[in-house]
Design a protein around this motif. Structure first.
Motif, PDB file in Angstrom:
ATOM      1  N   ARG B  63      -7.232  15.688  11.194  1.00 25.97           N
ATOM      2  CA  ARG B  63      -8.449  14.911  10.437  1.00 25.97           C
ATOM      3  C   ARG B  63      -8.099  14.256   9.133  1.00 25.97           C
ATOM      4  N   TYR B  64      -7.160  15.056   8.411  1.00 24.41           N
ATOM      5  CA  TYR B  64      -6.815  14.331   7.188  1.00 24.41           C
ATOM      6  C   TYR B  64      -5.760  13.133   7.339  1.00 24.41           C
ATOM      7  N   GLU B  65      -5.023  13.290   8.316  1.00 27.08           N
ATOM      8  CA  GLU B  65      -4.290  12.155   8.635  1.00 27.08           C
ATOM      9  C   GLU B  65      -4.875  10.907   9.197  1.00 27.08           C
ATOM     10  N   ALA B  66      -6.010  11.418  10.226  1.00 25.24           N
ATOM     11  CA  ALA B  66      -6.879  10.263  10.631  1.00 25.24           C
ATOM     12  C   ALA B  66      -7.611   9.556   9.733  1.00 25.24           C
ATOM     13  N   ALA B  67      -7.744  10.356   8.324  1.00 27.01           N
ATOM     14  CA  ALA B  67      -8.524   9.564   7.543  1.00 27.01           C
ATOM     15  C   ALA B  67      -7.583   8.638   6.708  1.00 27.01           C
ATOM     16  N   ARG B  68      -6.532   9.146   6.736  1.00 33.51           N
ATOM     17  CA  ARG B  68      -5.534   7.995   5.965  1.00 33.51           C
ATOM     18  C   ARG B  68      -5.187   6.928   6.989  1.00 33.51           C
ATOM     19  N   ALA B  69      -4.912   7.097   8.196  1.00 31.23           N
ATOM     20  CA  ALA B  69      -4.894   5.849   8.991  1.00 31.23           C
ATOM     21  C   ALA B  69      -6.151   4.954   8.929  1.00 31.23           C
ATOM     22  N   HIS B  70      -7.236   5.515   8.768  1.00 31.17           N
ATOM     23  CA  HIS B  70      -8.397   4.641   8.640  1.00 31.17           C
ATOM     24  C   HIS B  70      -8.467   3.848   7.463  1.00 31.17           C
ATOM     25  N   VAL B  71      -8.110   4.683   6.157  1.00 29.07           N
ATOM     26  CA  VAL B  71      -7.981   3.939   4.808  1.00 29.07           C
ATOM     27  C   VAL B  71      -7.170   2.719   5.254  1.00 29.07           C
ATOM     28  N   ALA B  72      -5.996   2.981   5.845  1.00 25.92           N
ATOM     29  CA  ALA B  72      -4.770   2.022   6.020  1.00 25.92           C
ATOM     30  C   ALA B  72      -5.289   0.679   6.767  1.00 25.92           C
ATOM     31  N   ILE B  75      -7.981  -1.309   4.473  1.00 26.11           N
ATOM     32  CA  ILE B  75      -7.632  -2.203   3.507  1.00 26.11           C
ATOM     33  C   ILE B  75      -6.529  -3.089   4.122  1.00 26.11           C
ATOM     34  N   GLY B  76      -6.171  -3.004   5.199  1.00 28.52           N
ATOM     35  CA  GLY B  76      -5.038  -3.970   5.748  1.00 28.52           C
ATOM     36  C   GLY B  76      -3.659  -3.434   5.463  1.00 28.52           C
ATOM     37  N   ALA B  77      -3.366  -2.382   5.184  1.00 35.63           N
ATOM     38  CA  ALA B  77      -2.231  -1.810   4.826  1.00 35.63           C
ATOM     39  C   ALA B  77      -1.075  -1.794   6.117  1.00 35.63           C
ATOM     40  N   ALA B  78       0.082  -2.062   6.063  1.00 38.97           N
ATOM     41  CA  ALA B  78       0.824  -2.008   7.365  1.00 38.97           C
ATOM     42  C   ALA B  78       0.937  -0.663   7.791  1.00 38.97           C
ATOM     43  N   SER B  79       0.909   0.314   7.076  1.00 34.12           N
ATOM     44  CA  SER B  79       1.266   1.646   7.534  1.00 34.12           C
ATOM     45  C   SER B  79       0.492   2.828   6.591  1.00 34.12           C
ATOM     46  N   PRO B  80       0.144   3.902   7.657  1.00 39.51           N
ATOM     47  CA  PRO B  80      -0.528   4.944   6.790  1.00 39.51           C
ATOM     48  C   PRO B  80       0.160   5.546   5.574  1.00 39.51           C
ATOM     49  N   GLU B  81       1.660   5.534   5.756  1.00 42.16           N
ATOM     50  CA  GLU B  81       2.454   6.108   4.884  1.00 42.16           C
ATOM     51  C   GLU B  81       2.201   5.471   3.338  1.00 42.16           C
ATOM     52  N   GLN B  82       1.710   4.336   3.635  1.00 37.90           N
ATOM     53  CA  GLN B  82       1.651   3.553   2.127  1.00 37.90           C
ATOM     54  C   GLN B  82       0.270   3.982   1.549  1.00 37.90           C
ATOM     55  N   ILE B  83      -0.628   4.777   2.023  1.00 38.76           N
ATOM     56  CA  ILE B  83      -1.802   5.370   1.487  1.00 38.76           C
ATOM     57  C   ILE B  83      -1.487   6.646   0.803  1.00 38.76           C
ATOM     58  N   VAL B  84      -1.747   6.700  -0.480  1.00 41.28           N
ATOM     59  CA  VAL B  84      -1.655   8.087  -1.196  1.00 41.28           C
ATOM     60  C   VAL B  84      -3.241   8.459  -1.483  1.00 41.28           C
ATOM     61  N   HIS B 202     -17.800  -3.753  -1.607  1.00 38.86           N
ATOM     62  CA  HIS B 202     -18.709  -5.171  -1.144  1.00 38.86           C
ATOM     63  C   HIS B 202     -17.953  -6.163  -0.718  1.00 38.86           C
ATOM     64  N   MET B 203     -16.571  -6.067  -0.369  1.00 41.43           N
ATOM     65  CA  MET B 203     -16.028  -7.093   0.509  1.00 41.43           C
ATOM     66  C   MET B 203     -15.065  -6.704   1.121  1.00 41.43           C
ATOM     67  N   PRO B 204     -14.712  -7.464   2.165  1.00 45.86           N
ATOM     68  CA  PRO B 204     -13.333  -7.067   3.036  1.00 45.86           C
ATOM     69  C   PRO B 204     -12.253  -7.110   1.849  1.00 45.86           C
ATOM     70  N   VAL B 205     -11.100  -6.172   2.189  1.00 47.60           N
ATOM     71  CA  VAL B 205      -9.810  -6.313   1.510  1.00 47.60           C
ATOM     72  C   VAL B 205      -8.892  -6.362   2.363  1.00 47.60           C
ATOM     73  N   ASN B 206      -7.957  -7.018   2.077  1.00 43.20           N
ATOM     74  CA  ASN B 206      -6.737  -7.019   2.781  1.00 43.20           C
ATOM     75  C   ASN B 206      -5.522  -6.975   1.898  1.00 43.20           C
ATOM     76  N   VAL B 207      -4.848  -5.852   1.352  1.00 43.85           N
ATOM     77  CA  VAL B 207      -3.621  -5.761   0.772  1.00 43.85           C
ATOM     78  C   VAL B 207      -2.662  -6.404   0.998  1.00 43.85           C
ATOM     79  N   SER B 208      -2.316  -6.557   2.438  1.00 42.41           N
ATOM     80  CA  SER B 208      -1.230  -6.996   2.901  1.00 42.41           C
ATOM     81  C   SER B 208      -1.063  -8.740   2.557  1.00 42.41           C
ATOM     82  N   GLU B 209      -2.387  -9.317   2.934  1.00 42.67           N
ATOM     83  CA  GLU B 209      -2.576 -10.589   2.542  1.00 42.67           C
ATOM     84  C   GLU B 209      -2.429 -11.237   1.355  1.00 42.67           C
TER      85      GLU B 209
END
Lengths: 143, 406
Positions: B63-72, B75-84, B202-209
């Protein structure tokens, strides 16, 4: 007393038409009191003659409760000795902590109207600013 | 989907129809789905994640890692490992300052930041300045509160090593041209820390873009639980980042004298993690995605327009920031002539209306605006037009209570 009633019946009068707001020509002590978190900022000026508070004034800005509280405080301390004024501040702080006795409230006179601020933690600092400043000013004064 | 239907998901709003909650920029309310997810974690999968060899711990980890993947994804991160995972945005900024900042800044380097920043994106950089000998350079906004291209060109230069910017101001609600700032910073060889605490709800975020180097947001401002936040770090930066807090869960191998670090991103998550909070955040993101940003934006704009319209008819009210309701992210900060903001908030509280008053943890901005403190109404998609009208009526009442006639 309900807060709106407190404003209407007591605080507004002292906030909008303060008796003691102004700059004193020859104060004995001037001390600034500030609540950095809300921006209440006062300059308390005391004139001490023969160990008695002969006159007091304040200027500055802040919320209605802080300004009205100083004005009411000054009503209560003019003509009092340094020790009496410090004791009165103790009674006010006690009241705000919810520990004031009937005699304390009586001694505080109109300032006792602020007793319900004890139930408003966010406004306690506003109510005690003037009293704290006065206490600090008198305790550091050795004239 | 209507606001009335959505409000049924928020027990605190449903149970207290008399209360008007206009302080969502401080913390949002949570739908039942979020508190259910937190409770479900504790009732069906509670174990210490990431180290157990039994089913509950495996489920907690999942569940913890699923949450990380969801956050990624969110916000448009390429990979869950980029989320702390962190506690909140404040901790995220501190993590970046204590790791990247202290390791990379030197005397003569410049940290560029905006006067519109929240203290949490100022104080960590003052610390870095004090410890490294770097200098702070301040960007100042235009009359609307937004940083202009000219200001960006002037203040982000060859000596700039780091830019710290809040995407949306928590006082003015304006959105800064973050993509433009990142482009400029990168051209100058600088990294950019984006505080997305007020933007992500409030708005879509895409950190990669955006091409951001660091991007932080808090769970509790977007329907999630308190105590869970996320920090995105660009891969190439992440790999060279020294650890922040040290201890359990963040190591690979420890001897009496030394240690090697766990794989990314666990290296930055010392101690037992907030897995239940992460599960709640996961549910919050699911809820937000179901409502959708087009709906959120439309509702916020409708409410903000109505609110600013009502305020405009009160000559004693001054509204800060843009005149365009679309540029407020639901945040309307104002002052009332002759009445201190704390008195406004206290009197409104008597009418069960919740607003923020004070300096909003943005004292440099208050100084820039030339005010000691302000009052702030901050709306979210679950607020209604009826609430806006009741709020505006109550504000006219505040004038009367404070002795200025009806």
């Amino acid at each position: 007393m309900e807060l709106k009633q407190l404003y209407r019946e007591i605080v507004n009068e002292h906030n909008l038409h303060p008796t003691h707001r102004g700059i004193m020509a020859d104060p004995t002590i001037v001390l600034r009191g500030v609540n950095p978190s809300c921006g209440d900022d006062i300059n308390l000026q005391l004139k001490i003659e023969n160990g008695m508070i002969a006159d007091a004034m304040f200027d500055g800005s802040g919320c209605a409760i802080s300004q009205a509280s100083v004005d009411m405080m000054i009503d209560g301390i003019i003509g009092k000795s340094r020790e009496e004024a410090i004791a009165l501040a103790g009674k006010f702080m006690g009241m705000i902590r919810g520990e004031g006795s009937e005699e304390d409230l009586e001694a505080l006179d109109e300032a006792a109207a602020l007793q319900d601020v004890a139930h408003m933690p966010a406004r306690v600092k506003c109510a005690v600013l003037g009293w704290h400043t006065m206490e600090e000013a008198l305790e550091s004064f050795h004239g | 989907m209507t606001v009335e239907e959505l409000r049924k998901d928020f027990p605190i709003l449903e149970n207290h129809p008399e209360v008007i909650y206009f302080d969502s920029a401080a913390t949002s309310q949570r739908p039942r789905q979020v508190t259910d997810a937190v409770r479900d974690f504790y009732e069906t999968a509670n174990a210490n994640p990431l180290r157990g060899l039994y089913e509950w711990s495996t489920e907690a980890t999942a569940r913890y890692e699923a949450a990380r993947a969801h956050v990624a994804r969110f916000i448009g991160a390429a990979s869950p490992e980029q989320i702390v995972f962190t506690r909140n945005t404040t901790e995220s900024v501190n993590l970046v300052a204590y790791t990247y900042g202290l390791a990379n800044l030197k005397p003569g380097d410049e940290i560029a930041l905006s006067v519109t920043e929240h203290h949490s994106n100022i104080l960590p950089w003052q610390m870095v300045r004090d410890r490294t000998g770097a200098r702070l350079v301040w960007l100042e906004p235009d009359g609307e509160g937004i940083l202009t291209d000219a200001e960006i060109e002037e203040k982000i230069g060859e000596r700039t090593k780091l830019v710290a910017i809040g995407q949306v101001s928590n006082v003015l609600g304006v959105t800064h041209p973050v993509a433009r700032m990142i482009e400029r910073a990168h051209a100058m060889g600088a990294r950019v820390m984006v505080d997305g605490a007020q933007a992500a709800p409030h708005m879509p975020v895409n950190v990669s873009e955006l091409n951001a180097d660091f991007y932080a947001f808090s769970g509790h401002k977007l329907l999630g639980p308190m105590g869970i936040g996320a920090l995105y770090v660009k891969q190439e930066v992440l790999e060279n980042l020294p650890p922040f807090l040290t201890g359990g869960e963040m190591i690979e191998y420890v001897t009496r004298e030394s240690a090697t670090w766990a794989e990314l991103p666990h290296r930055f998550e010392a101690g037992t993690v907030n897995a239940a909070g992460a599960a709640g955040l996961d549910a919050a993101l699911t809820y937000l995605e179901r409502v959708g940003f087009p709906f959120i934006r439309e509702q916020e704009e409708k409410l903000t327009k109505r609110l600013m319209g009502r305020l405009a008819s009160m000559p004693y009210i001054r509204v800060f920031g843009s005149g365009d309701p679309a540029k407020h992210a639901g945040i309307v900060t104002f002052t009332m002539e002759g009445v201190h903001p704390h008195d406004i908030a206290s009197v409104l509280n008597e009418d069960h209306i919740c607003i923020r008053a004070g300096h909003h943890c943005a004292q440099p901005l208050m100084q820039f605006l030339g005010v000691g403190s302000t009052a702030r109404a901050s709306l979210y998609f679950y607020n209604t037009e009826e609430e806006v009208d009741r709020f505006a009526d109550a504000l006219t009442g505040v004038r009367e209570v404070m002795g200025y006639g009806a």
